[in-house]
Design a protein around this motif. Structure first.
Motif, PDB file in Angstrom:
ATOM      1  N   GLY A 162       0.820  -1.214   0.000  1.00  0.00           N
ATOM      2  CA  GLY A 162       0.000   0.000   0.000  1.00  0.00           C
ATOM      3  C   GLY A 162       0.851   1.260   0.000  1.00  0.00           C
ATOM      4  O   GLY A 162       0.366   2.337  -0.341  1.00  0.00           O
ATOM      5  N   HIS A 163       2.113   1.112   0.376  1.00  0.00           N
ATOM      6  CA  HIS A 163       2.979   2.293   0.470  1.00  0.00           C
ATOM      7  C   HIS A 163       4.123   2.248  -0.523  1.00  0.00           C
ATOM      8  O   HIS A 163       5.166   2.892  -0.314  1.00  0.00           O
ATOM      9  CB  HIS A 163       3.435   2.490   1.921  1.00  0.00           C
ATOM     10  CG  HIS A 163       2.251   2.713   2.820  1.00  0.00           C
ATOM     11  ND1 HIS A 163       1.578   3.915   2.875  1.00  0.00           N
ATOM     12  CD2 HIS A 163       1.557   1.848   3.598  1.00  0.00           C
ATOM     13  CE1 HIS A 163       0.539   3.799   3.679  1.00  0.00           C
ATOM     14  NE2 HIS A 163       0.498   2.549   4.128  1.00  0.00           N
ATOM     15  N   VAL A 164       3.929   1.533  -1.645  1.00  0.00           N
ATOM     16  CA  VAL A 164       4.873   1.720  -2.744  1.00  0.00           C
ATOM     17  C   VAL A 164       4.478   3.021  -3.433  1.00  0.00           C
ATOM     18  O   VAL A 164       3.303   3.282  -3.687  1.00  0.00           O
ATOM     19  CB  VAL A 164       4.878   0.540  -3.763  1.00  0.00           C
ATOM     20  CG1 VAL A 164       5.430  -0.712  -3.128  1.00  0.00           C
ATOM     21  CG2 VAL A 164       3.514   0.280  -4.343  1.00  0.00           C
ATOM     22  N   ARG A 172       1.390  13.946  -0.006  1.00  0.00           N
ATOM     23  CA  ARG A 172       1.961  13.265   1.151  1.00  0.00           C
ATOM     24  C   ARG A 172       0.976  12.219   1.673  1.00  0.00           C
ATOM     25  O   ARG A 172      -0.228  12.453   1.722  1.00  0.00           O
ATOM     26  CB  ARG A 172       2.270  14.294   2.248  1.00  0.00           C
ATOM     27  CG  ARG A 172       3.210  13.776   3.307  1.00  0.00           C
ATOM     28  CD  ARG A 172       3.772  14.952   4.113  1.00  0.00           C
ATOM     29  NE  ARG A 172       4.638  14.473   5.190  1.00  0.00           N
ATOM     30  CZ  ARG A 172       5.929  14.232   5.027  1.00  0.00           C
ATOM     31  NH1 ARG A 172       6.497  14.468   3.860  1.00  0.00           N
ATOM     32  NH2 ARG A 172       6.648  13.796   6.036  1.00  0.00           N
ATOM     33  N   CYS A 173       1.517  11.073   2.045  1.00  0.00           N
ATOM     34  CA  CYS A 173       0.720   9.969   2.587  1.00  0.00           C
ATOM     35  C   CYS A 173       0.842  10.004   4.116  1.00  0.00           C
ATOM     36  O   CYS A 173       1.866  10.446   4.633  1.00  0.00           O
ATOM     37  CB  CYS A 173       1.257   8.660   2.022  1.00  0.00           C
ATOM     38  SG  CYS A 173       0.435   7.181   2.636  1.00  0.00           S
ATOM     39  N   PRO A 174      -0.164   9.512   4.843  1.00  0.00           N
ATOM     40  CA  PRO A 174      -0.035   9.458   6.315  1.00  0.00           C
ATOM     41  C   PRO A 174       1.215   8.695   6.781  1.00  0.00           C
ATOM     42  O   PRO A 174       1.715   8.932   7.876  1.00  0.00           O
ATOM     43  CB  PRO A 174      -1.295   8.708   6.758  1.00  0.00           C
ATOM     44  CG  PRO A 174      -2.289   8.956   5.673  1.00  0.00           C
ATOM     45  CD  PRO A 174      -1.502   9.090   4.398  1.00  0.00           C
ATOM     46  N   CYS A 175       1.771   7.819   5.924  1.00  0.00           N
ATOM     47  CA  CYS A 175       2.976   7.062   6.319  1.00  0.00           C
ATOM     48  C   CYS A 175       4.221   7.941   6.275  1.00  0.00           C
ATOM     49  O   CYS A 175       5.287   7.542   6.747  1.00  0.00           O
ATOM     50  CB  CYS A 175       3.170   5.857   5.401  1.00  0.00           C
ATOM     51  SG  CYS A 175       3.837   6.256   3.767  1.00  0.00           S
ATOM     52  N   GLY A 176       4.102   9.145   5.682  1.00  0.00           N
ATOM     53  CA  GLY A 176       5.259  10.033   5.577  1.00  0.00           C
ATOM     54  C   GLY A 176       5.845  10.070   4.176  1.00  0.00           C
ATOM     55  O   GLY A 176       6.639  10.949   3.856  1.00  0.00           O
ATOM     56  N   GLY A 179       2.829  10.020  -2.732  1.00  0.00           N
ATOM     57  CA  GLY A 179       2.260   9.340  -3.886  1.00  0.00           C
ATOM     58  C   GLY A 179       2.086   7.840  -3.726  1.00  0.00           C
ATOM     59  O   GLY A 179       2.150   7.093  -4.702  1.00  0.00           O
ATOM     60  N   CYS A 180       1.823   7.386  -2.490  1.00  0.00           N
ATOM     61  CA  CYS A 180       1.663   5.943  -2.249  1.00  0.00           C
ATOM     62  C   CYS A 180       0.388   5.420  -2.913  1.00  0.00           C
ATOM     63  O   CYS A 180      -0.614   6.124  -3.030  1.00  0.00           O
ATOM     64  CB  CYS A 180       1.560   5.662  -0.754  1.00  0.00           C
ATOM     65  SG  CYS A 180       3.022   6.085   0.180  1.00  0.00           S
ATOM     66  N   LEU A 181       0.413   4.127  -3.267  1.00  0.00           N
ATOM     67  CA  LEU A 181      -0.764   3.454  -3.812  1.00  0.00           C
ATOM     68  C   LEU A 181      -1.983   3.660  -2.914  1.00  0.00           C
ATOM     69  O   LEU A 181      -3.101   3.889  -3.389  1.00  0.00           O
ATOM     70  CB  LEU A 181      -0.440   1.949  -3.932  1.00  0.00           C
ATOM     71  CG  LEU A 181      -1.559   1.015  -4.377  1.00  0.00           C
ATOM     72  CD1 LEU A 181      -2.083   1.414  -5.746  1.00  0.00           C
ATOM     73  CD2 LEU A 181      -1.067  -0.431  -4.382  1.00  0.00           C
TER      74      LEU A 181
HETATM   75 ZN   LIG Z   1       2.182   5.720   2.336  1.00  0.00          ZN
END
Ligand SMILES: [Zn+2]
Length: 344
Positions: A162-164, A172-176, A179-181
């Motif tokens: 999910g975070h590729v 920005r994704c919540p993971c930091g 453009g994550c999937l």
């Molecule tokens: Zn992410």
């Protein structure tokens, strides 16, 4: 017989699961049903309810597997990443506490790792040597079995598909990351983007379908509106399918697994779009990998997540039969009969 548990933000589900993956008894409880700060007690209550039922039925138990909704330190038996909804599980030695309450070997891992093991031992990945899983739900989780081994990585975050990043200049994704999937396909993301479109004043039937309440827009509703021809919803769903195609391209080109499973709460909606997803995958994946890999979309159900927990325990008991030596409930040297996946 194994106790398989899925710990979710809203519900804790558990089952007595046979070594063939059949759920004999199922128990569910609201995660926060006992009030704030007592989710761990709810979890232990679900487990002891099941062990009590097993005892009354004369069923021998070999172990317990727990799937948890965050990053897990498998060796310490605890969730280590903060979770916005069930933070009270973080940093708590859950495996030790459940072991103390039951006397059985207990194994914990991330819920997507449990799911990939469940599909591998009991589901659509049976017999495969390598299997990648995408769990598309509120967020997007992932799990990976390569050459018959669950891949965790030194930090426990291997297989987090999910975070590729599929758009290196993306938001920005919540993971930091960027453009994550996850940002294009997760249920939460679709709902957030749908509401943002309405706030910008874009013409859409979504608001009417949600009874006039933007807060009631669910990802399922976004898919429904897209199938009804709503332009805003179609735009979001088409982008989700393209993003999945790019994400699958990353998975296929880097790992070349025999099977890729898409499951999770959004999978039922995605199942109708399998041809579109496969079409987008063709744009990104190398031909040989694409031809060899089977894509399976498996709508989620609670039995699947319980079977995942059970598969985790079976996998670990098989891998380290010596580890529970001296553990109450199993004499040393007597490993349970664990089915190995048939080789295709
Ligand atoms: Zn992410």
């Amino acid at each position: 017989m194994i106790v398989g548990i899925d710990v979710g933000a809203t519900t804790i589900s558990g089952g007595l699961v046979s070594e063939q993956g059949e759920v004999r008894v199922a128990v569910r409880a609201p995660t926060r049903g006992l009030g704030p700060g007592r989710a761990v007690q709810t979890l232990v209550g679900v487990v002891t309810d099941l062990t009590g039922q097993a005892r009354r039925r004369g069923l021998a138990l070999d172990g317990i597997g727990l799937g948890l909704p965050g990053l897990v330190d498998v060796d310490r038996g605890m969730m280590v990443s903060p979770h916005p909804l069930v933070g009270e599980f973080t940093g708590v030695p859950l495996a030790d506490q459940v072991r103390a309450a039951t006397g059985l070997p207990v194994f914990v891992d991330n819920d997507a790792n449990a799911l990939v093991l469940g599909e591998w031992l009991f589901g659509v990945g049976r017999g495969a040597r390598s299997l990648a899983l995408l769990a598309v739900g509120t967020g997007v989780g992932g799990g990976l079995v390569l050459d018959g081994t669950l891949v965790r990585g030194p930090s426990g975050s291997a297989g987090e598909f999910g975070h590729v990043p599929i758009d290196f200049e993306g938001p920005r994704c919540p993971c930091g990351g960027h453009g994550c999937l996850n940002l294009y396909t997760a249920g939460d993301s679709l709902e957030r983007m749908a509401r943002a479109s309405l706030e910008r004043g874009e013409e859409s039937r979504l608001l009417a379908l949600a009874g006039g309440d933007p807060g009631a827009i669910s990802s399922r509703l976004v898919f429904e509106a897209a199938f009804l021809g709503d332009a805003v919803a179609r735009g979001l769903v088409d982008r989700a399918c393209r993003a999945l195609g790019a994400g699958l391209g990353v998975i296929l080109n880097s790992l070349d697994p025999e099977v890729v499973v898409i499951t999770g709460g959004v999978a039922a909606s995605l199942a109708r779009l399998e041809a579109a997803i496969a079409g987008h995958t063709r744009r990104y994946a190398l031909d040989p990998a694409r031809v060899e890999t089977r894509l399976r979309i498996v709508p989620a159900d609670k039995s699947g997540t319980m079977r995942g927990g059970a598969a985790l325990a079976l996998y670990e008991l098989r891998r380290r039969p010596a580890a529970p030596a001296g553990t109450p409930g199993r004499p040393a040297g007597q490993a349970p009969a664990v089915p190995r996946p048939a080789r295709g």
